[in-house]
Design a protein around this motif. Structure first.
Motif, PDB file in Angstrom:
ATOM      1  N   UNK A 169     -31.515 -41.500  35.326  1.00  0.00           N
ATOM      2  CA  UNK A 169     -30.096 -40.338  35.516  1.00  0.00           C
ATOM      3  C   UNK A 169     -30.373 -39.560  37.017  1.00  0.00           C
ATOM      4  N   UNK A 170     -30.992 -39.799  37.604  1.00  0.00           N
ATOM      5  CA  UNK A 170     -30.771 -39.077  38.601  1.00  0.00           C
ATOM      6  C   UNK A 170     -29.628 -40.314  40.435  1.00  0.00           C
ATOM      7  N   UNK A 172     -26.771 -41.651  38.621  1.00  0.00           N
ATOM      8  CA  UNK A 172     -25.403 -41.749  38.248  1.00  0.00           C
ATOM      9  C   UNK A 172     -25.316 -40.618  38.323  1.00  0.00           C
ATOM     10  N   UNK A 173     -26.420 -39.302  38.868  1.00  0.00           N
ATOM     11  CA  UNK A 173     -25.544 -38.573  39.002  1.00  0.00           C
ATOM     12  C   UNK A 173     -25.115 -38.549  41.044  1.00  0.00           C
ATOM     13  N   UNK A 193     -21.355 -40.156  40.483  1.00  0.00           N
ATOM     14  CA  UNK A 193     -20.535 -39.516  40.247  1.00  0.00           C
ATOM     15  C   UNK A 193     -20.603 -38.486  41.807  1.00  0.00           C
ATOM     16  N   UNK A 218     -36.212 -43.072  32.728  1.00  0.00           N
ATOM     17  CA  UNK A 218     -34.806 -42.806  32.238  1.00  0.00           C
ATOM     18  C   UNK A 218     -34.375 -41.528  33.191  1.00  0.00           C
ATOM     19  N   UNK A 219     -34.499 -40.731  33.672  1.00  0.00           N
ATOM     20  CA  UNK A 219     -34.343 -39.600  34.779  1.00  0.00           C
ATOM     21  C   UNK A 219     -34.365 -39.377  36.233  1.00  0.00           C
ATOM     22  N   UNK A 266     -29.020 -31.182  40.710  1.00  0.00           N
ATOM     23  CA  UNK A 266     -30.099 -31.923  39.130  1.00  0.00           C
ATOM     24  C   UNK A 266     -30.794 -33.266  39.839  1.00  0.00           C
TER      25      UNK A 266
END
Lengths: 171, 113
Positions: free
Chosen positions: B99-100, B102-103, B106, B95-96, B77
């Motif tokens: 998100x990248x 954060x991924x 994780x 924002x993406x 992702x």
């Protein structure tokens, strides 16, 4: 593969399959029932996706020594079964996406992670550590940000049809 | 043994990303409508990576716990938007990018526990 096919196929199909809009517009009740069917398909796609992944793990474990048989044929049968179950998940995902928007359907597929964590704990005795739970939560939040960020910029307009075609880690 | 399994898991993620890029490239609109049905090479590449990643995935699962391997697939992702902004000229918003990040965080967490 483990993951990516769903959206790609859905994308490929959504470009070509005409949705019978006239039938939908004329009958309001069919909108509601169509949505119910789509949600059911989404639920089934999650269920089959999780089952498929668990079966793949099972197929892989059967080849591990000392008890296992690492010959190709001993792998093929359980693998074919796992892939068949998995592809039922993909088919249901395509059906679901024809009616539901990706930003509705996608977040719900995070249930895959939960199903797989529970399944691998229950059937394979894997340890679910705090780090894994936390990591999965972060991945889910990150995916939400990526999908939301994409919605405004690329899901609109004619060129946007394939925009949100990220990988699907789910069915 | 474990090192090979982790290498194949990494290959699943990388080849999976490459496959999605190839598919998206293969599905680009044709300049002129063609009367014959012809499969583009890029789509064959996607299919090839699909078969290969399936086998590599099964191999990785022989020794890596499913509860660890599956979340790591989520790295795609992050990688696919990254690669499509690099090579397919797709726009990736702030924002993406967050998100990248954060991924990746994780996945690092899942991979290390």
């Amino acid at each position: 593969m483990p993951g990516c096919a769903g959206t790609s196929l859905a994308t490929a199909f959504s470009l070509n399959l005409p949705v019978r809009t006239s039938a939908i517009v004329t009958r309001h009740s069919s909108i509601a029932s169509g949505r119910r069917i789509a949600l059911l398909a989404l639920f089934l796609s999650i269920l089959f996706g999780v089952a498929g992944q668990l079966l793949m793990k099972w197929a892989a474990l059967r080849t591990v020594a000392p008890k296992g048989d690492s010959s190709v044929w001993s792998l093929m049968q359980p693998l074919a079964f796992a892939l068949a179950v998995y592809s039922l998940g993909i088919a249901n995902w395509i059906v679901a996406l024809r009616r539901l928007s990706l930003s509705t359907a996608y977040p719900l597929t995070s249930l895959n992670y939960i199903g797989i964590l529970i399944g691998s704990y229950y059937w394979f005795g894997e340890r679910i550590t705090l780090g894994r739970g936390l990591g999965v939560t972060l991945i889910f939040l990150g995916v939400l940000l990526v999908v939301r960020g994409a919605r405004g910029t690329r899901l609109e307009g004619s060129s946007g049809r394939t925009a949100a075609a990220g990988p699907r880690v789910s069915p | 043994m474990t090192a090979i399994a982790w290498t194949s898991l990494a290959l699943v993620v990388l080849l999976g990303t490459a496959g999605q890029l190839a598919l998206k490239y293969g599905l680009r609109p044709a300049r002129a409508p063609s009367p014959t049905l012809r499969v583009r090479p890029a789509i064959l590449i996607w299919f090839g990576t699909y078969v290969l990643t399936t086998l590599l995935w099964i191999f990785a699962l022989r020794s890596i716990p499913l509860s660890q391997a599956f979340p790591i697939l989520g790295l795609q992702f992050a990688l696919i938007p990254l690669a499509s902004s690099l090579w397919l000229d797709e726009e990736v918003g702030t924002m993406q990018w967050v998100g990248i990040g954060v991924i990746v965080l994780g996945v690092a967490l899942v991979g290390s526990t």
